[in-house]
Design an enzyme around this catalytic site. Sequence first.
Site, mmCIF file in Angstrom:
data_model
loop_
_atom_site.group_PDB
_atom_site.id
_atom_site.type_symbol
_atom_site.label_atom_id
_atom_site.label_comp_id
_atom_site.label_asym_id
_atom_site.label_seq_id
_atom_site.Cartn_x
_atom_site.Cartn_y
_atom_site.Cartn_z
ATOM 1 C CG HIS A 23 -56.916 24.515 -11.506
ATOM 2 N ND1 HIS A 23 -56.444 23.334 -12.078
ATOM 3 C CD2 HIS A 23 -56.168 25.473 -10.838
ATOM 4 C CE1 HIS A 23 -54.970 23.922 -11.926
ATOM 5 N NE2 HIS A 23 -54.791 24.865 -11.279
ATOM 6 C CG ASP A 115 -57.392 20.740 -13.938
ATOM 7 O OD1 ASP A 115 -56.531 20.803 -14.341
ATOM 8 O OD2 ASP A 115 -57.864 21.552 -13.056
HETATM 9 C C1 UDX Z 1 -54.083 29.385 -8.815
HETATM 10 C C2 UDX Z 1 -52.617 29.971 -9.219
HETATM 11 O O1 UDX Z 1 -52.110 30.615 -8.211
HETATM 12 C C3 UDX Z 1 -52.476 30.754 -10.373
HETATM 13 O O2 UDX Z 1 -51.117 31.255 -10.883
HETATM 14 C C4 UDX Z 1 -52.645 29.621 -11.801
HETATM 15 O O3 UDX Z 1 -52.556 30.045 -12.908
HETATM 16 C C5 UDX Z 1 -54.126 29.155 -11.348
HETATM 17 O O4 UDX Z 1 -54.481 28.611 -10.007
HETATM 18 P P1 UDX Z 1 -55.052 31.765 -7.982
HETATM 19 O O5 UDX Z 1 -54.008 31.977 -7.283
HETATM 20 O O6 UDX Z 1 -56.351 31.903 -7.364
HETATM 21 O O7 UDX Z 1 -54.943 30.607 -9.013
HETATM 22 O O8 UDX Z 1 -55.355 33.058 -9.135
HETATM 23 P P2 UDX Z 1 -56.116 33.348 -10.269
HETATM 24 O O9 UDX Z 1 -55.612 32.407 -11.652
HETATM 25 O O10 UDX Z 1 -55.858 34.630 -10.826
HETATM 26 O O11 UDX Z 1 -57.495 33.084 -10.135
HETATM 27 C C6 UDX Z 1 -58.287 33.621 -9.292
HETATM 28 C C7 UDX Z 1 -59.637 33.640 -9.419
HETATM 29 O O12 UDX Z 1 -60.381 33.930 -8.368
HETATM 30 C C8 UDX Z 1 -60.082 34.359 -10.630
HETATM 31 O O13 UDX Z 1 -61.010 33.965 -11.592
HETATM 32 C C9 UDX Z 1 -60.687 35.846 -10.187
HETATM 33 O O14 UDX Z 1 -61.626 36.437 -10.792
HETATM 34 C C10 UDX Z 1 -61.263 35.293 -8.843
HETATM 35 N N1 UDX Z 1 -61.320 36.123 -7.730
HETATM 36 C C11 UDX Z 1 -60.132 36.554 -7.235
HETATM 37 C C12 UDX Z 1 -62.629 36.671 -7.488
HETATM 38 O O15 UDX Z 1 -63.505 36.377 -7.832
HETATM 39 N N2 UDX Z 1 -62.646 37.481 -6.377
HETATM 40 C C13 UDX Z 1 -61.510 37.900 -5.648
HETATM 41 O O16 UDX Z 1 -61.676 38.545 -4.445
HETATM 42 C C14 UDX Z 1 -60.377 37.374 -6.242
#
Ligand code: UDX
Length: 448
Positions: A23, A115
């Site tokens: 987020h 948010d």
């Molecule tokens: C969570 C929920 O799981 C997701 O489904 C929802 O839509 C938003 O909140 P998350 O699981 O962390 O998020 O997944 P995602 O939405 O893909 O966000 C991860 C973020 O971390 C992305 O912006 C990605 O670029 C970043 N990231 C991930 C990194 O910078 N490095 C990494 O190694 C892995």
Amino acid sequence: MEKEEGDSCRSHVLVFPFPVQGHINPMLQFSKRLASKGLKVTLATTIFISNSIQAETGSVRVESISDGFDEGGLRKAGSIDAYLERFEAIGSQTLAELIEKQRISDHPVKCLVYDSVIPWALDRAKRLGLVGASFFTQSCAVDVIYYYAHHGLLSTPLQGPTISLPGLPLLGIHDLPSFVYAVGSYPSIFSHVLKQYSNIEKADWLLFNTFDKLEDELWPGKTIGPTVPSMYLYKRVEGDNDYGLDLFNPNADACMKWLNTKESGSVVYVSFGSIATLGEEQMEELAWGLKGSNNYFLWVVRASEENKLPRELAEETSEKGLIVTWCPQLEVLAHQAVGCFMTHCGWNSTLEALSLGVPMVAMPQWTDQTTNAKFVVDIWKAGVRVKVDEKGIVRRGEIELCIREVMEEEKGKDIRRNACRWKELAKEAVDEGGSSDKNIEEFVAGLV
Ligand code: UDX
């Protein structure tokens, strides 16, 4: 049009994301976009998060407030219920104090971009006479489904095998967000996401991190995405840089050096975001599947997950793969060596892959990811989805098959072509005069 900084009359916007990586990322990037349009922007986050931040934030100032868990954040709360209750009790107070503090400065806050999953922030903003803008960090499709659920328009238990909802394609029961089809799986989180609609009629703006061509007219709000920094899309713009707010330490040098040694399109990038956890059996199948696909792979296994990776397996796979605890994902996805992204389909990862033209192997885990995966495969045609067996595990053979399909085979050609098309459309949306850019201009114009 991008504007110069330094104007003392700039309107001040306070941006307040829910304190988790998925987020914070889109709301920080949106903040930078607003700053590049001439607004003064402050991002408010919790003391714990601001102490964990690994990078600078460029044009956006960060202010911290207490959520009642200054020493360990969400993980120290014991339960999500305990966290949410205290976050609201303490956070609504400390957020109001921050807004009051700014009131006596040269730049009182005019607008709160909150948010959508923190509806009490809108109540605070309205009581303090601010403009309130709700920022939705998930896809419009998912927001619409939750909206129907909030209004009791999704009868449970769901009658399958498919479900027809206005404005959405026909969905299988398991294409809905997991909280909807697996009723009772995470009741606190489910009721938390539904609460985003409890006072939504008070919001002056509804902002969605998506773009018109991707999700056409699903909701009467403003699309402002993708929030991917412009430097990855087409050009560097004033106030928009690659600074993120990583809560984990990215092994940037190691990743980029390794990728630089690989041929174009030869690497599978694998990540399940910042929250999802895989079981040990799944982890093992994944490791062998990656190895069996015979491609190079860069795999993010967060430090908290590393113990599930059997040592001999890590060594076994090391010759073709690099395993890191976190990486600079945007830089990785933008690298020419990356040929496909094996992803959990978190909304940020999905949008980032589409915006950078990287085809996907979708392996959704929970929450909105199941719906995102459905759209990636069947609507946007930018990836394939793995099949799970009767135990709920994706087997190594299936993983190999899906990776090969995207990286090598004829079907993969269309998928790769479609992914490139989405990249162009994403650029178009945020470029000057594009649909998202116009919406942002309109939002900014309404504040000055
Ligand atoms: C969570 C929920 O799981 C997701 O489904 C929802 O839509 C938003 O909140 P998350 O699981 O962390 O998020 O997944 P995602 O939405 O893909 O966000 C991860 C973020 O971390 C992305 O912006 C990605 O670029 C970043 N990231 C991930 C990194 O910078 N490095 C990494 O190694 C892995």
